[in-house]
Design a protein around this motif. Sequence first.
Motif, PDB file in Angstrom:
ATOM      1  N   ALA A   1      -3.210   0.424  -6.381  1.00 52.96           N
ATOM      2  CA  ALA A   1      -2.447   1.662  -6.210  1.00 52.96           C
ATOM      3  C   ALA A   1      -3.175   2.777  -6.941  1.00 52.96           C
ATOM      4  CB  ALA A   1      -1.034   1.505  -6.771  1.00 52.96           C
ATOM      5  N   PHE A   2      -2.934   4.010  -6.525  1.00 54.80           N
ATOM      6  CA  PHE A   2      -3.489   5.152  -7.242  1.00 54.80           C
ATOM      7  C   PHE A   2      -2.648   6.394  -6.995  1.00 54.80           C
ATOM      8  CE2 PHE A   2      -5.610   5.546  -3.102  1.00 54.80           C
ATOM      9  CZ  PHE A   2      -5.633   6.919  -2.867  1.00 54.80           C
ATOM     10  N   ALA A   3      -2.843   7.388  -7.857  1.00 50.73           N
ATOM     11  CA  ALA A   3      -2.214   8.696  -7.692  1.00 50.73           C
ATOM     12  C   ALA A   3      -3.310   9.736  -7.574  1.00 50.73           C
ATOM     13  CB  ALA A   3      -1.312   9.006  -8.881  1.00 50.73           C
ATOM     14  N   THR A   4      -3.011  10.834  -6.910  1.00 46.46           N
ATOM     15  CA  THR A   4      -3.988  11.909  -6.760  1.00 46.46           C
ATOM     16  C   THR A   4      -3.244  13.229  -6.649  1.00 46.46           C
ATOM     17  OG1 THR A   4      -5.901  12.657  -5.473  1.00 46.46           O
ATOM     18  CG2 THR A   4      -4.084  11.687  -4.232  1.00 46.46           C
ATOM     19  N   GLY A   5      -3.995  14.329  -6.749  1.00 44.60           N
ATOM     20  CA  GLY A   5      -3.396  15.661  -6.650  1.00 44.60           C
ATOM     21  C   GLY A   5      -3.707  16.503  -7.873  1.00 44.60           C
TER      22      GLY A   5
ATOM     23  N   GLY B   1       6.908  -0.752 -12.401  1.00 43.49           N
ATOM     24  CA  GLY B   1       5.998  -0.452 -13.503  1.00 43.49           C
ATOM     25  C   GLY B   1       4.714   0.193 -13.017  1.00 43.49           C
ATOM     26  N   VAL B   2       4.184  -0.287 -11.897  1.00 46.85           N
ATOM     27  CA  VAL B   2       2.966   0.280 -11.317  1.00 46.85           C
ATOM     28  C   VAL B   2       3.208   1.725 -10.865  1.00 46.85           C
ATOM     29  CG1 VAL B   2       1.373   0.139  -9.350  1.00 46.85           C
ATOM     30  CG2 VAL B   2       1.963  -1.931 -10.643  1.00 46.85           C
ATOM     31  N   ILE B   3       4.318   1.948 -10.174  1.00 43.92           N
ATOM     32  CA  ILE B   3       4.641   3.312  -9.710  1.00 43.92           C
ATOM     33  C   ILE B   3       4.825   4.240 -10.910  1.00 43.92           C
ATOM     34  CG2 ILE B   3       6.296   4.744  -8.461  1.00 43.92           C
ATOM     35  CD1 ILE B   3       4.618   2.941  -6.663  1.00 43.92           C
ATOM     36  N   ALA B   4       5.480   3.754 -11.963  1.00 43.39           N
ATOM     37  CA  ALA B   4       5.679   4.568 -13.167  1.00 43.39           C
ATOM     38  C   ALA B   4       4.339   4.909 -13.814  1.00 43.39           C
ATOM     39  CB  ALA B   4       6.574   3.823 -14.162  1.00 43.39           C
TER      40      ALA B   4
END
Length: 287
Positions: free
Chosen positions: A98-102, A127-130
Amino acid sequence: MNQFKTLALLSVLSALLISISYYTIGGTGGVFFGILIAAMTNLGSWFYSDKIALAAHGAQPVSREAAPELHAMVEKLAEKADIPVPGVYLLPTQSANAFATGRDPEHAAVAVTQGIMQMLPADELEGVIAHELSHIMNRDTLTQAVAATIAGAIAFLAQILQYSMWFGGMGGSRDDNGPNPIALIATLFLAPMAATVIQLGISRTREFAADAGAAQLTGNPRALASALKRLEASARQMPMTGNPAYEPLMIMHAVPKQMFSGLFSTHPSTDQRVERLLELEKEPVGA
């Protein structure tokens, strides 16, 4: 302390870019060119980092109807974090990651793979989303994009410098204002390596901070610790393919490397991360 360390590393990275630009072009013009390149790469990262990262992995937006539990989880955690709800994307791969961007919380996205959705129980996926939302809260997504683009610009300029040396572009006699040959060669070979080390150092620093943020958001650090162990084991069996430049964005190494030196690792070791999370579990609530 983590924010200060990150700022210091980014400053050194920018200084490296300006230095190698000086040796590539020479003189004051080279310094100004380096500053211009740094500004352009930072601006490009600011506006397009999310689109580039999502496209690089073939991520597609996933609707609430297609993934109601995932959307509900993201919305609940975003409310706790007091940030706008990010876009939710799905990566069409059975590898678990998983990853976040922006560039900021108002222009952010969270992307998860099909594999992680199928593998993790709800508390571990939370936990991963958090963890990813913590990256958004701390603006780590922009920091990583800037670090990656500056490091890429340094590698590009080093390649130009190498070609110039091969074809005699810098083979003329050296005057007092010309580049020192020893410094030039050191810049050619050491600057790209140093840029990579600094970029990865920033990544490791931000991972610890995001783990701690996730523990605070969920109140369940053990769930994330368990998820990290599962993700590492899964990555050994089914590594995630894709552009390695975006590996620092992932919650877990795309391909865990047992023989990797700590300096050249995109993430802290899973054992270190788990140890820190379990230490957080011992702290009193609200500490």
